[in-house]
Write an enzyme that holds these catalytic residues in place. Sequence first.
Site, PDB file in Angstrom:
ATOM      1  N   GLU A  37      -4.382   8.442  -2.526  1.00 27.37           N
ATOM      2  CA  GLU A  37      -4.897   7.172  -2.017  1.00 27.37           C
ATOM      3  C   GLU A  37      -5.226   6.229  -3.176  1.00 27.37           C
ATOM      4  OE1 GLU A  37      -4.752   6.484   1.077  1.00 27.37           O
ATOM      5  OE2 GLU A  37      -5.961   4.674   1.304  1.00 27.37           O
ATOM      6  N   HIS A  67       0.835  -1.203   0.000  1.00 29.35           N
ATOM      7  CA  HIS A  67       0.000   0.000   0.000  1.00 29.35           C
ATOM      8  C   HIS A  67       0.881   1.269   0.000  1.00 29.35           C
ATOM      9  CE1 HIS A  67      -3.688   2.309   1.175  1.00 29.35           C
ATOM     10  NE2 HIS A  67      -2.786   3.093   1.742  1.00 29.35           N
ATOM     11  N   GLU A  68       1.811   1.309   0.943  1.00 31.62           N
ATOM     12  CA  GLU A  68       2.663   2.500   1.043  1.00 31.62           C
ATOM     13  C   GLU A  68       3.584   2.619  -0.170  1.00 31.62           C
ATOM     14  OE1 GLU A  68       1.709   4.566   3.140  1.00 31.62           O
ATOM     15  OE2 GLU A  68       0.513   3.230   4.419  1.00 31.62           O
ATOM     16  N   HIS A 119       1.833   4.685  -2.655  1.00 27.63           N
ATOM     17  CA  HIS A 119       2.024   6.121  -2.373  1.00 27.63           C
ATOM     18  C   HIS A 119       3.423   6.562  -2.804  1.00 27.63           C
ATOM     19  CE1 HIS A 119      -1.620   7.106  -0.169  1.00 27.63           C
ATOM     20  NE2 HIS A 119      -1.436   6.153   0.729  1.00 27.63           N
TER      21      HIS A 119
END
Lengths: 496, 496
Positions: A291, A261-262, A265
């Site tokens: 996001e 997930h990160e 980003h």
Amino acid sequence: MTPYAQLEARFAELHQLGHAQAMLYWDEAVMMPPGGGQARGEALAALAALAHRTLTAPEAGALLDARRATPKRLNDWQRANLRAMRRLHIRASAVPEALVHAMQIATTACQQTWRVARAANDWDAVAKPLAEVVALAREEAAALGDTLKLDPYDALLDAYEEGTRADDVALLFEDLKDFLPDFTEKVLRRQSAPLPLEGPFPRENQRKLGEEMMRALGFDFTHGRLDVSHHPFCGGVPDDTRITTRYSEDDFLESLMAVLHETGHALYQQGLPADWRWQPVGDCLGAAVHESQSLFIEMQVSRGRAFMDFAAPHIRQHLDGRQGDAAWTADNLHAHSIQVRRGYIRVDADELTYPLHVILRFELERALISGELAWWTSRKPGTSARAISGFRPPATSRTGCMQDVHWFSGLFGYFPTYTLGALMAAQWYAAAAAAMPGLEAQIAAGDFAPLVGWLRREIHGRGQLKTARALLTEVTGAPLDPRYFKAHLERRYLGG
Amino acid sequence: MTPYAQLEARFAELHQLGHAQAMLYWDEAVMMPPGGGQARGEALAALAALAHRTLTAPEAGALLDARRATPKRLNDWQRANLRAMRRLHIRASAVPEALVHAMQIATTACQQTWRVARAANDWDAVAKPLAEVVALAREEAAALGDTLKLDPYDALLDAYEEGTRADDVALLFEDLKDFLPDFTEKVLRRQSAPLPLEGPFPRENQRKLGEEMMRALGFDFTHGRLDVSHHPFCGGVPDDTRITTRYSEDDFLESLMAVLHETGHALYQQGLPADWRWQPVGDCLGAAVHESQSLFIEMQVSRGRAFMDFAAPHIRQHLDGRQGDAAWTADNLHAHSIQVRRGYIRVDADELTYPLHVILRFELERALISGELAWWTSRKPGTSARAISGFRPPATSRTGCMQDVHWFSGLFGYFPTYTLGALMAAQWYAAAAAAMPGLEAQIAAGDFAPLVGWLRREIHGRGQLKTARALLTEVTGAPLDPRYFKAHLERRYLGG
């Protein structure tokens, strides 16, 4: 120097202040000893005040006006840059410096109190600091609303998602409220439990696995790091992008998915246009697009079946999973990655119930800012709360209103962007899949270069050249539409 | 607000900028990925420019003048604070902002180049960036000298050691040049080799030992950290003091002594007056006093025989040294800690040859700044160089002129403070021993509270209330006098 060049110099300095702020935030969450908190809060407040002064100085306003009067033509990037500058200047000018400073002091202190109080389930310890933060946030919202001629909550939301209004969000969310509770029920009835994975999974092995996945996706370690913090986040600056995760020795998927997930980003941040590093136009678009990039990598790519063909051998290698053991097959690992469970905790939620957590918070914070709801009032659970919990309200503050840091750190208007991002991620992915017919096979083979190349070209590398809405429409052929997200869920959870 | 109160507000903001700078420096040395260097350099330059602007703004000058004209009485701390503010304002105003910015960019880049080039022994890579730094430093020295009516080198030295002039330093150093070469010869002839200590010594065990020693001396881990960097240093701010060391698995004493040295710096920083946290008067005195605190703990205390009575059992416990084994006795460990060796590398030098390294650098940098010596010229070795090396010049740049980061990062006028600090440390220690007759016994028993209490009361807690000279004279009864240092060396290396 032309007025435009002077503006660029001023905003470059602002960017450098932002570099210092970003690194001090990262350090606070990852490195700072507990006693350093008060001094750090003061330092962050002083930087916020300095940035505010730089942004709102009469010279800045005069330059922006002078530029408007100057006939000399700018190129598209410069024009978009000027537009972004003006927006920042107007928003900052709406709020007095004293309020900016007070807000920074109050939120840093409240957040630090929250960290200890949450672990101790001690609502009383945070009640007063939170009340102060809410009061300051309402003051800020009113001031912004006045200047921008917006409803106060909309004025806050507009900081994270330009042009988006709470009423538009509410409409989208009504749609999801109609769809998700029944859909979740259906999936819960249908899904079967995967074979258990036996731990413990040593942290060091999990870290190596995470770094390997980051590298495979194109994370550049000469310009970034992976560390540990209480909550996973992505921080730093484009040339020094820092993500964090946390490790549980019983459950490696939680940490691995947080890393992925990160990384989404981080790829966005590292992929921003290098030619516009220190200018607003070179920055990320709003929070929803940000996001959407993390959820693109986590939800669309990494929790897809194809990804597990690539990842399973790496997982087995690092975590002693036996080849041939049914629990460690790609199928079973994938089944783990898409298990749906009711639960109180937003950050642990799956992609079906997550939006319900967000909707609950959106409704509460909108009422908090408008003043309809005082922060200490209790309220009957609505549709989302009931669907999340299975009708049992949480027994403790820790699993209820104290679970998220957002309000304690003054973030109001931010929550909806999580779900806007989820909708957007599905829409981007549909466009990517349409543009690259071999996409799933590439993912299964661990060849992410075409996919990440597409993201860089279509999204990351364009900074703030267009608004989020314009970019989404241009790239996907349509404005934001929840049908992509619903179709994705149908396919993944009920489809073949 | 009174002019004084406005000045306090302005200098508090400067302190917060300093917090950001300190943390970004620490991060650069300890955490930053290699590709983050350029962006970090720009951020540091912007902060330096902002600090310079805050310090030199016409309002700041007007407030300082207004305060001079205001009859209202200030207390001693406020008066000292005002004096410190004025000094900072005058020094900063002597140098244009563009030069401050250029210096920061050039030194960050040069330092980053040096880090790689030194490892590769590649003088050519640093020659050009160094030439640029030297040129900028000479420009800065000339501008400062003009304003302060000082010789350019003195104007630089004055930043680190207020009121100290190169001619005074040269006199002290002549004394040491007369004394140290023969004394070193005598010690080298006399000393015998201690019994070897067999490694390897795992890093993790060394770290635990170091932390234990820090804790024993009173380092406050709720307000500080221990990490690893290329060169040991002490950074951060009083409420968040960060020291570093480096580990060699063959030699634990090097790292342990580095930890103890930096702990001396850290105790000073953590012991600064809490009531004056964000004001110049609450800051450390010059670099020589700072170094005197690290050398007090390292050279006066930790390499003394009494300290090893306390430390030896801890060392044995963490590093598997056997009780009863002659190599691991306090006597033999102490003998290791005071071994004298000739060598090219300053940071590896013992307390006898270290001043000679410093004198060599002082003479070179003085000539570099005056223009007598161009940075690329070679020169015959003088007394100090000959005494250090045993008459063999270093074969490589890495062990010669490229070993130290100082000049590559624009620090000229700093080197002499190391040896001024060594002289001062011996003088403080003599005063402490006279004030506390049971001192050695307390040290042997690991009871450091009385000693550290004395340091806090007499030195740390007084910030910049007095000048370094006034404080030294008040506490020790005499101005700086090299006889204390020489007496200490005679006692330790030739005495019974």
